[in-house]
Enzyme design. Structure first.
Site, PDB file in Angstrom:
ATOM      1  N   CYS A 135      36.290  36.077  26.137  1.00 56.93           N
ATOM      2  CA  CYS A 135      37.251  37.167  25.918  1.00 56.93           C
ATOM      3  C   CYS A 135      38.617  36.610  25.552  1.00 56.93           C
ATOM      4  O   CYS A 135      39.372  36.182  26.431  1.00 56.93           O
ATOM      5  CB  CYS A 135      37.343  38.052  27.163  1.00 56.93           C
ATOM      6  N   CYS A 138      41.553  38.465  27.051  1.00 53.49           N
ATOM      7  CA  CYS A 138      41.812  38.185  28.470  1.00 53.49           C
ATOM      8  C   CYS A 138      42.451  36.808  28.648  1.00 53.49           C
ATOM      9  O   CYS A 138      43.371  36.648  29.440  1.00 53.49           O
ATOM     10  CB  CYS A 138      40.518  38.175  29.283  1.00 53.49           C
ATOM     11  N   ASP A 139      41.930  35.806  27.965  1.00 54.92           N
ATOM     12  CA  ASP A 139      42.273  34.424  28.292  1.00 54.92           C
ATOM     13  C   ASP A 139      43.090  33.688  27.245  1.00 54.92           C
ATOM     14  O   ASP A 139      43.551  32.570  27.496  1.00 54.92           O
ATOM     15  CB  ASP A 139      40.971  33.621  28.547  1.00 54.92           C
TER      16      ASP A 139
END
Ligand code: NDP
Length: 312
Positions: A135, A138-139
């Protein structure tokens, strides 16, 4: 004798827990089965910085524990267990937990999520959370001014590569075919981004690094006469080769699209089965964000409340 509940929630990601909070507050005495991965996909990421309300970010596990505690505060009965069979042919709906326990439910909220596909390399497991991610949203932020690789040639891979290119010094896009499958507009965007290098006809053989990912072993034109193996230096390895929604067990009754995502009505989490609702990534092939999942969990619980009120 099987147990009877008003509202059964399946899945313990942001969709499931939010549904449990709303259903609890609506006096539906929800029972929630956590499923395979307690806390859902967010427990596999490190810090979550894009969920509103956490200006300093929040640890994925911590956020899921907070959501769980909030659901319990309003009376949700949270249990370990996996739904192994369903019978949605009549009322009440019948479900089997772990192959043995029978439970009957007036309403069912399916919030089983989707799982990112991985290549199946042992190194993906070894470096999970230490350079391997599925992701970018997200990261990606943790890889500012670093070099990363994205695997895949579809819209997700192109979108993630472009997003990462805005943060990172360099992005390799590892594509197994000699062309991208993504839409023309996304292909053009990738090709026009100077710090993305597309490695066509490449596959990943493994990752290396002391504690975290420091590079990948790749191969160009695997199995051909001119096959070439070499290493690239990277700090992050992002998988974007698709997701599979966890809808298998419901398919005999609940309509899905060709990829397996549960079909719901526009703007509403209603499935084709009355009293069965779907929330979160299992019904969302597009956004796949925690905040969207939480919102749809809320809607599903409100629909369940309405459905039960009409029944009574
Ligand atoms: P896709 O299935 O479209 O693409 C998956 C990509 O991963 C393909 O390039 C595929 O290669 C590659 N792949 C699959 N398995 C492997 C493997 N084992 N090794 C290497 N590469 C592999 O998935 P997406 O998640 O990209 O998209 C899903 C759907 O969502 C699509 O319909 C897409 O259009 C849509 N979407 C739309 C967006 C938008 O409109 N903004 C954004 C994101 C997704 P190959 O081509 O060789 O099969």
């Amino acid at each position: 004798m099987s147990e009877r509940v008003k509202c059964l929630i399946i899945g313990s990601g942001p969709a499931g827990y939010t549904a449990a909070i709303y259903a609890g507050r609506a006096n539906l005495s929800p029972v929630l089965y956590e499923g395979m991965l307690s806390g859902g996909q967010l427990t596999t990421t490190t810090e979550i910085e894009n969920f509103p309300g956490y200006p300093e970010g929040v640890d994925g596990n911590q956020m899921m524990m907070d959501l769980r505690a909030q659901a319990e505060r309003f009376g949700a009965d949270i249990r370990f267990g996996i739904v192994t069979a369903v019978d949605f042919s009549g009322k009440p709906h019948k479900l089997t937990i772990d192959g043995e326990k029978e439970i009957e439910a007036d309403t069912v909220i399916i919030a089983t999520g989707a799982s990112a596909k991985y290549l199946g390399l042992p190194d993906e497991h070894k470096y999970q959370g230490r350079g391997v991610s599925a992701c970018a949203t997200c990261d990606g932020f943790f890889y500012r001014k670093k070099t990363v690789a994205v695997v895949g040639g579809g819209d997700t891979a192109c979108e993630e590569a472009c997003y990462l290119a805005s943060l990172c010094t360099k992005v390799y896009l590892i594509v197994r075919k000699p062309f991208l499958r993504a839409s023309k507009v996304m292909q053009e965007r990738v090709m026009k981004t100077p710090n993305i290098e597309v490695l066509f006809e490449h596959n990943t053989l493994g990752l290396f690094g002391e504690d975290a990912v420091e590079g990948a072993h790749v191969v160009r034109r695997l199995g051909e006469a001119d096959e070439e193996r070499y290493d690239i230096k990277i700090d992050g390895f992002f998988l974007a080769i698709g997701h599979h929604p966890n809808s298998e067990v419901f398919k005999p009754y609940v309509e899905t699209d060709e990829a397996g995502y549960i079909k719901t009505q526009p703007y509403r989490p209603l499935t084709n089965v009355p009293g069965v609702f779907a929330a979160g990534d299992v019904a969302d092939p597009i956004y796949r964000q925690a905040i969207c999942a939480a919102a749809s969990g809320c809607k599903a619980a409100m629909e369940a409340e309405k459905y039960i009120a009409a029944m009574e």
